[in-house]
Design a protein around this motif. Sequence first.
Motif, PDB file in Angstrom:
ATOM      1  N   LEU A 261      17.170 -13.686  14.305  1.00  0.00           N
ATOM      2  CA  LEU A 261      17.887 -14.949  14.118  1.00  0.00           C
ATOM      3  C   LEU A 261      19.053 -14.784  13.156  1.00  0.00           C
ATOM      4  N   LEU A 262      18.840 -13.944  12.098  1.00  0.00           N
ATOM      5  CA  LEU A 262      19.759 -13.928  10.958  1.00  0.00           C
ATOM      6  C   LEU A 262      20.900 -12.932  11.107  1.00  0.00           C
ATOM      7  N   VAL A 263      20.627 -11.764  11.724  1.00  0.00           N
ATOM      8  CA  VAL A 263      21.673 -10.739  11.856  1.00  0.00           C
ATOM      9  C   VAL A 263      22.894 -11.279  12.627  1.00  0.00           C
ATOM     10  N   PRO A 264      22.677 -12.010  13.756  1.00  0.00           N
ATOM     11  CA  PRO A 264      23.839 -12.530  14.483  1.00  0.00           C
ATOM     12  C   PRO A 264      24.697 -13.507  13.667  1.00  0.00           C
ATOM     13  N   LEU A 265      24.144 -14.052  12.568  1.00  0.00           N
ATOM     14  CA  LEU A 265      24.926 -14.975  11.734  1.00  0.00           C
ATOM     15  C   LEU A 265      25.870 -14.221  10.800  1.00  0.00           C
ATOM     16  N   GLY A 266      25.838 -12.872  10.858  1.00  0.00           N
ATOM     17  CA  GLY A 266      26.750 -12.083  10.038  1.00  0.00           C
ATOM     18  C   GLY A 266      26.250 -11.853   8.627  1.00  0.00           C
ATOM     19  N   LEU A 267      24.935 -12.116   8.382  1.00  0.00           N
ATOM     20  CA  LEU A 267      24.363 -11.905   7.046  1.00  0.00           C
ATOM     21  C   LEU A 267      23.867 -10.474   6.905  1.00  0.00           C
ATOM     22  N   THR A 268      23.835  -9.986   5.640  1.00  0.00           N
ATOM     23  CA  THR A 268      23.146  -8.732   5.356  1.00  0.00           C
ATOM     24  C   THR A 268      21.653  -9.051   5.309  1.00  0.00           C
ATOM     25  N   VAL A 269      20.879  -8.451   6.196  1.00  0.00           N
ATOM     26  CA  VAL A 269      19.438  -8.714   6.222  1.00  0.00           C
ATOM     27  C   VAL A 269      18.725  -7.434   5.816  1.00  0.00           C
ATOM     28  N   THR A 270      17.899  -7.482   4.777  1.00  0.00           N
ATOM     29  CA  THR A 270      17.183  -6.295   4.312  1.00  0.00           C
ATOM     30  C   THR A 270      15.679  -6.560   4.325  1.00  0.00           C
ATOM     31  N   ARG A 271      14.941  -5.452   4.260  1.00  0.00           N
ATOM     32  CA  ARG A 271      13.473  -5.538   4.254  1.00  0.00           C
ATOM     33  C   ARG A 271      13.008  -4.728   3.057  1.00  0.00           C
ATOM     34  N   LEU A 272      11.928  -5.142   2.407  1.00  0.00           N
ATOM     35  CA  LEU A 272      11.387  -4.357   1.284  1.00  0.00           C
ATOM     36  C   LEU A 272      11.014  -2.964   1.771  1.00  0.00           C
ATOM     37  N   ALA A 273      11.228  -1.939   0.930  1.00  0.00           N
ATOM     38  CA  ALA A 273      10.878  -0.570   1.307  1.00  0.00           C
ATOM     39  C   ALA A 273       9.369  -0.414   1.405  1.00  0.00           C
ATOM     40  N   SER A 274       8.921   0.334   2.423  1.00  0.00           N
ATOM     41  CA  SER A 274       7.515   0.727   2.515  1.00  0.00           C
ATOM     42  C   SER A 274       7.410   2.159   2.061  1.00  0.00           C
ATOM     43  N   GLY A 275       6.307   2.536   1.464  1.00  0.00           N
ATOM     44  CA  GLY A 275       6.125   3.918   1.036  1.00  0.00           C
ATOM     45  C   GLY A 275       4.939   4.043   0.124  1.00  0.00           C
ATOM     46  N   LEU A 276       4.896   5.162  -0.602  1.00  0.00           N
ATOM     47  CA  LEU A 276       3.757   5.420  -1.477  1.00  0.00           C
ATOM     48  C   LEU A 276       3.808   4.504  -2.696  1.00  0.00           C
ATOM     49  N   PRO A 277       2.679   3.945  -3.095  1.00  0.00           N
ATOM     50  CA  PRO A 277       2.648   3.164  -4.331  1.00  0.00           C
ATOM     51  C   PRO A 277       2.928   4.075  -5.526  1.00  0.00           C
ATOM     52  N   VAL A 278       3.676   3.587  -6.504  1.00  0.00           N
ATOM     53  CA  VAL A 278       3.965   4.385  -7.698  1.00  0.00           C
ATOM     54  C   VAL A 278       2.655   4.654  -8.437  1.00  0.00           C
ATOM     55  N   GLY A 279       2.440   5.918  -8.837  1.00  0.00           N
ATOM     56  CA  GLY A 279       1.196   6.289  -9.498  1.00  0.00           C
ATOM     57  C   GLY A 279       0.105   6.631  -8.488  1.00  0.00           C
TER      58      GLY A 279
ATOM     59  N   ASP B 199      -1.434   8.724  -4.951  1.00  0.00           N
ATOM     60  CA  ASP B 199      -1.720  10.130  -4.704  1.00  0.00           C
ATOM     61  C   ASP B 199      -1.567  10.367  -3.201  1.00  0.00           C
ATOM     62  N   LEU B 200      -0.796  11.387  -2.818  1.00  0.00           N
ATOM     63  CA  LEU B 200      -0.566  11.678  -1.406  1.00  0.00           C
ATOM     64  C   LEU B 200      -1.867  11.797  -0.644  1.00  0.00           C
ATOM     65  N   GLU B 201      -2.836  12.475  -1.300  1.00  0.00           N
ATOM     66  CA  GLU B 201      -4.117  12.764  -0.671  1.00  0.00           C
ATOM     67  C   GLU B 201      -4.839  11.481  -0.238  1.00  0.00           C
ATOM     68  N   TYR B 202      -4.650  10.403  -1.004  1.00  0.00           N
ATOM     69  CA  TYR B 202      -5.380   9.172  -0.708  1.00  0.00           C
ATOM     70  C   TYR B 202      -4.547   8.147   0.068  1.00  0.00           C
ATOM     71  N   ALA B 203      -3.294   8.498   0.370  1.00  0.00           N
ATOM     72  CA  ALA B 203      -2.450   7.552   1.104  1.00  0.00           C
ATOM     73  C   ALA B 203      -2.913   7.506   2.561  1.00  0.00           C
ATOM     74  N   ASP B 204      -2.934   6.317   3.155  1.00  0.00           N
ATOM     75  CA  ASP B 204      -3.287   6.243   4.576  1.00  0.00           C
ATOM     76  C   ASP B 204      -2.123   6.754   5.417  1.00  0.00           C
ATOM     77  N   GLU B 205      -2.389   7.126   6.668  1.00  0.00           N
ATOM     78  CA  GLU B 205      -1.387   7.773   7.513  1.00  0.00           C
ATOM     79  C   GLU B 205      -0.166   6.883   7.712  1.00  0.00           C
ATOM     80  N   THR B 206      -0.398   5.597   7.918  1.00  0.00           N
ATOM     81  CA  THR B 206       0.718   4.692   8.191  1.00  0.00           C
ATOM     82  C   THR B 206       1.664   4.636   6.999  1.00  0.00           C
ATOM     83  N   THR B 207       1.085   4.478   5.797  1.00  0.00           N
ATOM     84  CA  THR B 207       1.912   4.401   4.588  1.00  0.00           C
ATOM     85  C   THR B 207       2.674   5.699   4.386  1.00  0.00           C
TER      86      THR B 207
END
Lengths: 199, 199
Positions: free
Chosen positions: A158-176, A178-186
């Motif tokens: 809906l918003l991109v065609p209005l010419g707005l900058t549309v952003t999404r929060l970054a997904s990734g590893l939580p700070v602090g 551990d790679l070993e305990y991160a789920d595959e999707t994250t």
Amino acid sequence: MYDGPIQDLIAELSRLPGIGPKSAQRIAFYLLDCLPEDVYSLANAITHAKETVHLCAVCFNLTEDEVCRICRDSRRDRTIICVVEESKDIMAVERTREYKGLYHVLGGSISPIDNRGPADLHIRELLTRLQDGVVTEIILATNPTTVGEATATYLSRLLVPLGLTVTRLASGLPVGGDLEYADETTLGRAIEGRRRIGV
Amino acid sequence: MYDGPIQDLIAELSRLPGIGPKSAQRIAFYLLDCLPEDVYSLANAITHAKETVHLCAVCFNLTEDEVCRICRDSRRDRTIICVVEESKDIMAVERTREYKGLYHVLGGSISPIDNRGPADLHIRELLTRLQDGVVTEIILATNPTTVGEATATYLSRLLVPLGLTVTRLASGLPVGGDLEYADETTLGRAIEGRRRIGV
């Protein structure tokens, strides 16, 4: 096991989220042991909040006023709106002290399984807020869940065609974390969203 | 971060035992999202319990009546009194469905460190209850802590000379527990209180 009012109190307390029968009993005995003024002050805080708190007329955050404190605050950046599902998400973003713009509370996410479509969210009101052309960026801060992502996708279309900058929060590893305990999707998201360093 | 009444409500809820700031916030948002009648029913249960609940004139259990339900119950064995520190201990004993006698709530334990001596407990009232000679056994069900044990010892010195059978709850391994994880004191008590089997 107990006489009426104690049992009623335990039953009422047990209905609160995260309060099991043991905690409810513990709280009930604590209250019966407290000074009466402390107990009435809790009961009044509950009643008073319920009577006075409603949704902000602009952003649908919880407030006791017509318009919430954030919307009224002239020091906030009025060119950017962070869109969240619930008003408690505003508190989470505010705690970071990273964000100085405005908010818009959708009141949930698009979830066909819960019979909740776009018309049940405050999307129309968001579009109205954009009409004066002041806002230039929308951050889609819905939850990183299936329904939250679906809602973000719907809104971006809906918003991109209005010419707005549309952003999404970054997904990734939580700070602090551990790679070993991160789920595959994250971990997959963290790889996909990797950032070049040293440039 | 929030406007007045929400912050007041979160602050009041945070003072309850076992409720941290996160749980308080969660409960506050839950209440603001609830049907008003459910919220008022909680506030009323709190106020009503505080207004109507007081101590039983006989045993000092919590009750809304002059005399509590257990003391009034004609099916209970009036020859035996179980002495506990707090009225919530009555609930714990009642849940076992093993005990059919009466209770007496001391209102705490003898604890010099908290400036609480025998005169601060309902000991005089216990002795008065024994005067008609109906009671033949007293179970000292104070907590198996230093102060609970000291209180039981103090009471046994008062009660044994009156010709009553005075008993103490057994100490030992919790059912379903594991020897390996038992602390030395508990295991020591379990050995000391060992019972002969097969006779």
